[in-house]
Design a protein around this motif. Structure first.
Motif, PDB file in Angstrom:
ATOM      1  N   VAL A1031       0.873  -1.174   0.000  1.00  0.00           N
ATOM      2  CA  VAL A1031       0.000   0.000   0.000  1.00  0.00           C
ATOM      3  C   VAL A1031       0.908   1.222   0.000  1.00  0.00           C
ATOM      4  O   VAL A1031       1.764   1.348   0.879  1.00  0.00           O
ATOM      5  CB  VAL A1031      -0.921   0.019   1.245  1.00  0.00           C
ATOM      6  N   TRP A1032       0.749   2.084  -0.988  1.00  0.00           N
ATOM      7  CA  TRP A1032       1.647   3.238  -1.046  1.00  0.00           C
ATOM      8  C   TRP A1032       0.988   4.377  -1.818  1.00  0.00           C
ATOM      9  O   TRP A1032      -0.037   4.215  -2.475  1.00  0.00           O
ATOM     10  CB  TRP A1032       2.974   2.861  -1.717  1.00  0.00           C
ATOM     11  N   GLY A1033       1.603   5.531  -1.692  1.00  0.00           N
ATOM     12  CA  GLY A1033       1.174   6.660  -2.520  1.00  0.00           C
ATOM     13  C   GLY A1033      -0.217   7.134  -2.169  1.00  0.00           C
ATOM     14  O   GLY A1033      -0.543   7.395  -1.019  1.00  0.00           O
ATOM     15  N   ASP A1034      -1.079   7.133  -3.149  1.00  0.00           N
ATOM     16  CA  ASP A1034      -2.319   7.921  -3.140  1.00  0.00           C
ATOM     17  C   ASP A1034      -3.445   7.482  -2.215  1.00  0.00           C
ATOM     18  O   ASP A1034      -4.323   8.303  -1.979  1.00  0.00           O
ATOM     19  CB  ASP A1034      -2.806   8.004  -4.592  1.00  0.00           C
ATOM     20  N   PRO A1035      -3.666   6.325  -1.669  1.00  0.00           N
ATOM     21  CA  PRO A1035      -2.815   5.145  -1.800  1.00  0.00           C
ATOM     22  C   PRO A1035      -3.280   4.202  -2.915  1.00  0.00           C
ATOM     23  O   PRO A1035      -4.424   4.246  -3.327  1.00  0.00           O
ATOM     24  CB  PRO A1035      -2.972   4.469  -0.442  1.00  0.00           C
ATOM     25  N   PHE A1136       6.001  -0.168   7.852  1.00  0.00           N
ATOM     26  CA  PHE A1136       5.407   1.136   7.548  1.00  0.00           C
ATOM     27  C   PHE A1136       6.502   2.180   7.639  1.00  0.00           C
ATOM     28  O   PHE A1136       7.259   2.222   8.620  1.00  0.00           O
ATOM     29  CB  PHE A1136       4.279   1.441   8.534  1.00  0.00           C
ATOM     30  N   ASP A1137       6.588   3.033   6.603  1.00  0.00           N
ATOM     31  CA  ASP A1137       7.663   4.035   6.572  1.00  0.00           C
ATOM     32  C   ASP A1137       7.270   5.339   7.256  1.00  0.00           C
ATOM     33  O   ASP A1137       8.011   6.310   7.233  1.00  0.00           O
ATOM     34  CB  ASP A1137       8.113   4.309   5.138  1.00  0.00           C
ATOM     35  N   GLY A1138       6.071   5.398   7.839  1.00  0.00           N
ATOM     36  CA  GLY A1138       5.634   6.593   8.536  1.00  0.00           C
ATOM     37  C   GLY A1138       5.157   7.693   7.620  1.00  0.00           C
ATOM     38  O   GLY A1138       4.685   8.736   8.084  1.00  0.00           O
ATOM     39  N   GLN A1139       5.263   7.464   6.318  1.00  0.00           N
ATOM     40  CA  GLN A1139       4.851   8.491   5.365  1.00  0.00           C
ATOM     41  C   GLN A1139       3.637   8.027   4.558  1.00  0.00           C
ATOM     42  O   GLN A1139       2.544   8.534   4.696  1.00  0.00           O
ATOM     43  CB  GLN A1139       6.014   8.832   4.423  1.00  0.00           C
ATOM     44  N   SER A1140       3.862   7.015   3.697  1.00  0.00           N
ATOM     45  CA  SER A1140       2.762   6.573   2.828  1.00  0.00           C
ATOM     46  C   SER A1140       2.880   5.134   2.382  1.00  0.00           C
ATOM     47  O   SER A1140       1.974   4.625   1.727  1.00  0.00           O
ATOM     48  CB  SER A1140       2.700   7.459   1.578  1.00  0.00           C
ATOM     49  N   THR A1141       4.003   4.474   2.696  1.00  0.00           N
ATOM     50  CA  THR A1141       4.220   3.116   2.187  1.00  0.00           C
ATOM     51  C   THR A1141       4.042   2.105   3.303  1.00  0.00           C
ATOM     52  O   THR A1141       4.690   2.180   4.346  1.00  0.00           O
ATOM     53  CB  THR A1141       5.624   2.973   1.566  1.00  0.00           C
ATOM     54  N   LEU A1142       3.145   1.135   3.029  1.00  0.00           N
ATOM     55  CA  LEU A1142       2.853   0.065   3.983  1.00  0.00           C
ATOM     56  C   LEU A1142       3.035  -1.267   3.265  1.00  0.00           C
ATOM     57  O   LEU A1142       2.475  -1.479   2.193  1.00  0.00           O
ATOM     58  CB  LEU A1142       1.416   0.191   4.508  1.00  0.00           C
ATOM     59  N   LEU A1143       3.834  -2.149   3.844  1.00  0.00           N
ATOM     60  CA  LEU A1143       4.033  -3.495   3.309  1.00  0.00           C
ATOM     61  C   LEU A1143       3.525  -4.495   4.337  1.00  0.00           C
ATOM     62  O   LEU A1143       3.904  -4.437   5.507  1.00  0.00           O
ATOM     63  CB  LEU A1143       5.513  -3.769   3.015  1.00  0.00           C
ATOM     64  N   LEU A1258       6.329  12.107  -6.936  1.00  0.00           N
ATOM     65  CA  LEU A1258       7.183  11.315  -7.821  1.00  0.00           C
ATOM     66  C   LEU A1258       8.173  10.499  -7.009  1.00  0.00           C
ATOM     67  O   LEU A1258       8.342   9.298  -7.224  1.00  0.00           O
ATOM     68  CB  LEU A1258       7.899  12.237  -8.806  1.00  0.00           C
ATOM     69  N   CYS A1259       8.809  11.178  -6.050  1.00  0.00           N
ATOM     70  CA  CYS A1259       9.766  10.458  -5.219  1.00  0.00           C
ATOM     71  C   CYS A1259       9.085   9.354  -4.421  1.00  0.00           C
ATOM     72  O   CYS A1259       9.622   8.269  -4.242  1.00  0.00           O
ATOM     73  CB  CYS A1259      10.463  11.432  -4.267  1.00  0.00           C
ATOM     74  N   SER A1260       7.869   9.642  -3.940  1.00  0.00           N
ATOM     75  CA  SER A1260       7.140   8.646  -3.166  1.00  0.00           C
ATOM     76  C   SER A1260       6.830   7.419  -4.004  1.00  0.00           C
ATOM     77  O   SER A1260       6.970   6.283  -3.544  1.00  0.00           O
ATOM     78  CB  SER A1260       5.848   9.269  -2.623  1.00  0.00           C
TER      79      SER A1260
END
Length: 1515
Positions: A1031-1035, A1136-1143, A1258-1260
């Protein structure tokens, strides 16, 4: 004494008292042979022809009976023939001194017999039956003279076939035993003879051998067979019947239109006359009463039938058009009477069926030449139908019966002919004709096309010649009205494709009608230009016989009482054989009332006890004992009686699903597990072993199911069939078509997928709900499963695997459940849905059984009733899915029809049942044969046709898409790959890619140490030991099975959970909360909650901050690693990276045991977007909302905004930016082998389109792919500023730096172990909660140095309370404060900061709709400029107290200093109950800047203006 062998030999014996007193063809009996050729007038002539013609019987007017040649000239024997037929193998055997007839030579000189024999053989072309007749005549004469020839008949030469219950004897008695005289053999005065003799126990009864008990009646000096009914007395006054040897009579009389007469030796009441009905062309009719009309026709029409009750036999004459293949029709005439049905093919085949038996190829010639008519005779009613090219002429007796049909009622009143079957008189031709339609009422049989409307067919060049006084037809005008026939002719020619040829046929029809009336028209063809074209060995005659000689009897088998007719006649020496004129030697055989062609084999006996063959040379049928094989049955197939292969077994499951077993049993079973549909029960049977399984899934939220997947296991392969023609072989997805091991063909046709084996197994799956299994007949009694046992008994299909009988469908279904560790249900039992009002569904499904519908031609081949019933149920209970279910139900019947090769017509015109993809189109009956990129696989060519989407012209099928032929992919290792498709070879030692048409490049490759070579999601490849959901980004969500979803909801959502799938040992739930970040179109994961329990010990992440790493009991660890906070519970890892990316990563034993936004982890991405109800979501938004967690904050999601248009202005530019992910030479190229980059690329473009690259999106997006690769053990090339200056995406704090693949292990102040951060960790044990932090706020602690902690006593003030806020335990004011000061600036109750300089009145806070009935308030502040247009301050008109004006209402305090500072304080029970510039007081500062509409403001200015008070001054 006169003797006749009923075939060819007549013998007359006179006493010498008649010497010199006779005349005729037998001579004058004066012992002077020289004067025997004495004519009727006493003249002795030399010509045998003149002599014979002089004795022609009076009244013989048969055309063509005159001699065509004279004497020996007729034989036309040449020297070679004469020599041949005089040898001992032919006629010479009669005079052979050592032959079988030698003993008779002295008494009966053979020379004349030999001469006659040779003569006959020359005429007959050596036809052996003629030779046998000649030899038999001489043998009979010898026996008459008391001399017994030696045995001369032998097998294959002049055998005499005997009827049932008799045998041949060469010296049989001349006085056989009969029912009248059982002892007639005693003292018989007649010589012995060659004859068939009744077997022992049988006796002759009217020429038939019957048991003595079945003898008939001797009555009034005559003998009658048992069961025979006769009419007696000259006035037909008695009707008598013979029963059990006794005659019973009753009064009888003839009707008003009948006379008592004797015909063919039988007395009876016979019609005084006959009427004629004509049917010509595609729709021209003339009734029995002479009414002429035009009706365009239909598929099946009643021509004439008896209506109501009648003492006379009932009959029914009808015409029928039967679909032939998928395009043409065949025309048939049906005549039904007294329980029998005669069907005559009205085409070139001339086949005749009697009660569904193809009895013979009728010796009727091509109707274009009019060589023969077909007649069917009833005892009391004569129905004679003459079939020519255009007309069908039916004659019927004028008897006292009520008739109906297109031929009218036959009452001499033409004005009332238009009566419908119920007796209603109508005045419309269309209504009248339609009322006599039967069978399919479809309009496809109607021939109503006027092709030639511009030509004047009334002129004398065409139809007008019939009424022209200068034409050849004037002699017939008095008996056949020409003007009426001109109108009919014009109508026929207008519809004809070839008017000139058709004209001649119509004119010939008129000639035939004239000849029926006794009028001959002479050479009319010369005048009209209609020269006759006759087939080989025939010629045209204006008035030829209507009863020509035919095979096999060389003469017409009954009296010829029809007039001559115009047409073709066989030349001399030829007879009719079917529709050809052939020499007698080319004839077939006549056996037990049926005709067989030369060389034809056929079965005889009710149980096919004998196999017979026709010897065309001898004309004899020989039979040998035989029987059907083990896989055959004695039955009728396509009109042919004999041993035919047992029918294949067909089983199906469709819709709900509705099951139809091999033996025809129907039942419904709604289990949602995997089940064995069919498998071979007995491994010792010697049959090829196979198994067919189906996976059922819940349907539409109802407690029913549909067939979602089908698996065929055979010869060591397991072939799975899914929707959209997707197929897996042993878990690996393969493009169609292909062949496995040369014996298993797998291909698609339309929307159907087929698996067929070389031993005859065929399995079809339509990709949605219908599966059909067809097995060869040798699997009978060897099958098991939900399809039954295939033993032809539907009543014993319900057996469990151990052979025990079960009674209910649910118990039967559950017994065949495939074992496995998965959750499902075994049917709905008493909770199955029921249809309470099916009327609307019946109307929608009517197309299946409609008699005039596009599927009506299939009704005779496939019973529509069960399909209609299933359709009604599915549509009735289908709810919102009813339209799709309707289409599927109809498709199921269409598929069954096409499997039966039945004609169907387009049915989708008014539906939305099918949408074809690009470069393809819909076909009702199409095939991919020759239209696929896999030219070497012709599996599709074995299939007739299917309904579905097929490639357009110029395109061929490549996998599941249609591409130009030059864009075809590669065939490699027996399988097909699309261009650009890559794949691993076995063992993952090489990675290959199809670069262009048949260009495959392979390179060495291998898995990383953290990976294994295995199959997942249909692909062989290198995979992590654990499966990952990202799960990442927008998400964006990539499920465990690889499905991609985009969802921007801002509540808390269940990412994955065991739920009811878990066991007693492990239960978990992962919940992610999403928030907006400056744009209401998008959201990001902002926090993650994990609930985990194992063996009664539980972990919940919730509440206060802790330092990492840390451990929780013995079941989980939490740490930071590589920028991730990691929760590690061995077989479940959450990062979880604390920003937007969850694995979320989990081991394989959780397969098919989880649910949520990450899917069901069953290896199939197509069913991942399933809602908690078990139904498939319609779109990503519905999917996401369905998994909203109960822990979501109230009012969440109210600010979500959906991007509706889907348009992206800079799609090309953003695709270029995101291409770093997919670039095959970019920094992530090596990772492409291990993780598909395409979902990350498409999601990257999706994010930029909604959010732009400006804010780190973009970086995310790129970072999300990098993190995924890192987790898989792949080390990426640097893609940050060192190598890509434009990618400045990561900002590290002081005293830290960026690493592409780093770890904190060994670099933390706490010993290294991988686990979680960010929240209070609470451990539940034995039902009690222990916190690792002190509570009560009794001490305040501080870390001064390494492992140096100082704690001191402390306490909260009376106005404070010890609680957790913003992640910290501490002393907090009992009331929360919102501050407005300065410019002004706003600090909300939840701590958000806003700057807004508006100069109106603004709502600072209010209860609004949030309040209750007891408390409602609103605080409004008015701002004014003070020397600066951009700066304003608050002003309030209240009293002062200690520098502040204070409004105190206990739980609401408002303080204003009169200058610029405003404080609003309120108690906690107002949480989430207020709104305004001070926010919503819900503890979350991120959503405070919400406008009154509920949407998040884009900036502070928009936020402030939105809260402008209605009390503001104008302007």
């Amino acid at each position: 004494t006169v003797s006749y062998d009923t075939y060819s030999h007549v013998g007359i014996s006179l006493p010498y008292t008649y010497q010199n007193a006779t005349c005729g063809l037998c001579g004058n009996f004066n012992n002077q042979p020289g004067d025997d050729f004495q004519t009727r007038n006493g003249e002795v002539v030399s010509s045998d022809v003149d002599f014979a013609n002089s004795w022609r019987a009076s009244g013989d007017e048969d055309p063509g009976c005159e001699a065509q040649c004279r004497g020996l000239e007729c034989a036309g024997c040449n020297a070679a023939q004469t020599a041949l037929y005089n040898n001992n193998d032919h006629c010479g055997i009669l005079q052979n001194s050592s032959g079988p007839f030698a003993a008779c030579h002295q008494t009966l000189p053979p020379q004349n017999f030999v001469q006659s024999c040779v003569y006959d053989l020359c005429i007959g072309g050596g036809y052996q039956p003629i030779l046998c007749q000649s030899l038999g005549v001489y043998a009979s004469q010898c026996q008459q003279n008391g001399i017994q020839p030696a045995s001369w008949r032998r097998p294959g030469f002049c055998e005499i076939p005997c009827p049932a219950n008799s045998h041949f004897e060469s010296q049989a008695t001349g006085c056989p035993s009969t029912c009248v005289n059982p002892n007639s053999t005693q003292n018989c005065p007649l010589p012995v003879q060659e004859s068939c003799v009744c077997d022992t126990g049988y006796v002759l009864s009217a020429g038939q051998c019957v048991p003595y008990a079945q003898c008939g009646c001797s009555f009034e000096g005559r003998y009658y067979q048992s069961g025979q009914t006769v009419i007696l007395d000259e006035d037909c006054g008695r009707r008598c019947s013979c029963t059990a040897g006794s005659m019973t009579c009753s009064p009888h009389g003839c009707g008003p239109h009948e006379s008592c007469s004797v015909d063919a030796g039988e007395r009876g009441c016979r019609p005084n006359g006959y009427a004629t009905c004509l049917i010509r062309g595609p729709g021209s009719y003339q009734t029995f009463d002479g009414l002429t009309y035009q009706y365009p026709g239909a598929c099946k029409l009643i021509v004439a039938k008896v209506i109501g009750s009648s003492d006379h036999p009932h009959f029914n004459v009808s015409t029928e058009k039967v679909p032939q293949g998928q395009e043409s029709f065949s025309n048939y005439l049906n005549i039904e009477a007294q329980g029998a049905k005669v069907t005559i093919g009205m085409d070139s085949s001339n086949r005749v069926w009697v009660s569904d038996y193809n009895i013979f190829q009728h010796p009727k010639p091509d109707c274009n030449h009019g060589l023969k008519c077909v007649a069917c005779c009833e005892k009391d009613v004569k129905i004679s139908c003459q079939l020519t090219s255009l007309p069908m002429v039916c004659y019927i007796a004028r008897i006292l019966i009520s008739l109906g049909g297109l031929c009218g009622n036959y009452n001499n009143e033409p004005n009332d002919d238009f009566q419908t079957p119920d007796g209603t008189l109508v005045h419309s031709v269309q209504v009248f004709g339609d009322s006599w339609r039967e069978g399919s009422l479809a309009s496809h049989c109607v021939e109503n096309t006027n092709r030639n409307i511009m030509t004047n067919f009334n002129s004398s060049d065409y139809c007008g010649i019939l009424s022209s006084p200068h034409g050849p037809f004037t002699p017939c005008w008095p008996v056949v009205n020409p003007s009426q026939q001109v109108d009919v002719c014009v109508d026929i020619l207008r519809r004809s494709e070839d008017p000139e040829s058709t004209l001649c046929q119509v004119l010939r029809d008129y000639v035939l009608m004239c000849q029926q009336k006794g009028v001959s028209l002479g050479e009319w063809r010369n005048t009209t230009g209609c020269a006759a074209t006759c087939p080989s060995n025939s010629h045209s005659e204006v008035c030829g016989t209507s009863c020509p000689s035919t095979c096999p009897s060389l003469s017409f088998p009954f009296s010829c009482d029809t007039p001559c007719q115009d047409g073709c006649q066989c030349n001399d020496g030829f007879v009719l054989n079917g529709n050809r004129c052939v020499p007698p030697t080319s004839c077939g055989c006549y056996h037990q009332g049926r005709y067989w062609q030369s060389g034809q084999q056929f079965w005889d006996g009710e149980e096919c006890q004998s196999l017979c063959s026709c010897n065309g040379v001898t004309g004899v049928v020989s039979c040998v004992p035989h029987s059907c094989g083990p896989d055959e049955a004695c039955r009728v197939v396509d009109g042919e009686f004999g041993c035919h292969p047992n029918p294949r077994g067909t089983c199906s499951a469709s819709g709900d699903p509705h099951y139809l077993t091999f033996d025809g049993k129907t039942y419904d079973f709604q289990g949602t597990c995997r089940y064995v549909l069919a498998e071979v029960c007995h491994s010792s049977s010697g049959l090829h072993q196979f198994s067919v399984e189906a996976k059922n899934m819940p349907w539409n939220g109802l407690p029913v199911s549909i067939t979602a997947e089908v698996a065929v296991t055979v010869w060591g392969y397991k072939v799975w069939m899914f929707s959209n023609n997707r197929v897996e072989v042993d878990g690996i997805t393969r493009n169609l078509p292909f062949v496995l091991n040369g014996n298993i063909s797998v291909f698609a046709s339309g929307y159907q997928t087929f698996v067929r084996t070389s031993f005859g197994l065929s399995v079809m799956y339509d990709g949605w709900s219908t599966v059909s299994i067809s097995v060869p007949p040798d699997y009978r009694r060897n099958m098991c499963g939900l399809c039954g046992n295939f033993n032809d008994n539907p009543n014993d299909d319900f057996h469990s695997p151990d052979g025990a009988a079960v009674t209910t469908p649910d118990a039967f279904g559950a017994a065949w459940k495939v074992p496995g560790n998965y959750s499902c249900s075994d049917g709905c039992g008493s909770s199955c849905p029921r249809c309470t009002n099916d009327q609307a569904a019946r109307v929608q499904c009517e197309v299946i059984q409609a008699a005039d519908g596009p599927l009506s031609f299939c009704h005779e081949h496939v019973d529509p009733a069960p399909f209609f019933s299933d359709c009604v149920f599915d549509v009735c209970v289908g709810g919102n899915a009813r339209n799709d279910l309707l289409c599927r139900a109809i498709e199921t019947y269409v598929s069954a029809c096409q499997s039966a090769n039945a004609r169907i017509y387009p049915w989708r015109q008014n539906t939305t049942c099918i949408n074809c993809p690009a470069n393809s189109h819909y076909e009702l009956c199409g095939t991919d044969c020759g239209h696929t990129c896999v030219s070497s696989t012709n599996a599709t060519c074995e299939h007739a046709c299917s309904e579905g989407c097929f490639c357009d012209e110029g395109f061929v099928r490549s996998g599941t898409t249609c591409v130009p032929e030059e864009s075809c992919g590669c065939q490699y290792g027996g399988f097909y790959y699309n261009v650009g498709e890559s794949f691993w070879k076995d063992g993952c030692s090489e990675r290959c890619e199809c670069l262009a048409s048949d260009v495959v490049h392979c390179a060495a490759a291998s898995c990383t140490p953290a990976q294994q070579c295995t199959v997942r999601n249909g692909q062989l490849g290198c995979y992590d030991g654990m499966s990952t959901c990202t799960v990442w980004g927008d998400p964006h969500y990539i499920t465990f099975d690889g499905a991609l979803a985009h969802f921007q909801g801002t509540c808390s959502y269940i990412i994955t959970e065991t739920g009811s799938h878990g066991n007693n040992h492990t239960q978990f739930e992962v919940v992610a909360t999403n928030n907006h970040r400056g744009n209401n179109h998008v959201s990001f994961v902002s926090s993650v909650d994990i609930h985990f329990s194992k063996d009664a010990e539980s972990v919940r992440v919730d509440g206060s901050d802790v330092s990492l790493p840390t451990t929780v009991g013995g079941i989980a660890q939490v740490s930071t690693q590589g920028g991730f906070v990691v929760f590690n519970a061995a077989d479940l890892i959450v990062q979880f990276d604390g920003q937007s990316t969850l694995l979320v990563r989990m081991s394989q034993h959780y397969q098919n045991k989880v649910s949520g936004m990450c899917g069901n982890f069953n290896g199939d991405p197509s069913d991942d977007k399933v809602k908690p109800s078990g139904t498939l979501a319609q779109n990503d938004t519905e999917f996401g909302h369905s998994w909203k967690s109960p822990s979501s904050q109230p009012g969440c999601g109210s600010t979500d905004e959906i991007n509706e248009d889907g348009h992206c202005r800079f799609s090309q530019e953003y695709s270029e930016l995101c291409s770093i992910i997919t670039n095959t030479s970019g920094p992530f190229s090596a990772c492409h082998l291990h993780s598909d980059p395409q979902p990350f690329f498409s999601s990257c473009v999706y994010d930029l389109c909604l959010y732009s690259p400006a804010n780190g999106m973009l970086c995310s997006a790129v970072s999300a792919y990098e993190k995924t690769c890192t987790v898989l053990g792949y080390k990426a090339v640097m893609w940050t500023p060192t190598t890509s200056p434009r990618w400045l995406c990561i900002y590290c704090p002081a005293n830290s730096h960026y690493e592409l693949c780093g770890t904190d292990c060994g670099h933390t102040c706490v010993s290294c172990f991988p686990l979680w951060y960010g929240f209070i960790i609470m451990m539940w044990k034995d039902g009690k909660m222990e916190t690792i932090l002190k509570d009560g706020c009794s001490e305040r602690c501080e870390c001064f140095a390494s492992d140096v902690v100082h704690c001191a006593a402390a306490s909260c003030t009376p106005a404070q309370q010890c609680t957790v806020r913003n992640g910290q335990l501490g002393c907090y004011d009992g009331m929360s404060t919102c501050t407005v000061w300065g410019d002004p600036h706003y600090i909300t109750f939840d701590g958000a900061l806003a700057h807004f300089q508006g100069t109106c009145s603004y709502i600072i806070t209010e209860t609004g709709s949030h309040g209750n009935n007891h408390t409602q308030f609103e605080v409004v502040a008015t701002n004014n400029h003070r020397g600066n247009d951009h700066v304003s301050f608050c002003i309030a008109q209240v009293s002062t107290q200690e520098g502040f004006i204070v409004f105190n209402a206990a739980d609401l305090i408002v303080q204003f200093d009169g200058q610029s500072t405003l404080l609003v304080r309120m108690s906690q029970h107002y949480q989430n109950k207020v709104s305004g510039m001070c926010g919503n007081f819900n503890g979350d500062p991120s959503d405070d800047k919400v406008k009154p509409s509920g949407t998040l403001a884009q900036n502070d200015t928009e936020f402030g203006h939105s809260w402008k008070s209605p009390t503001s001054q104008p302007g």
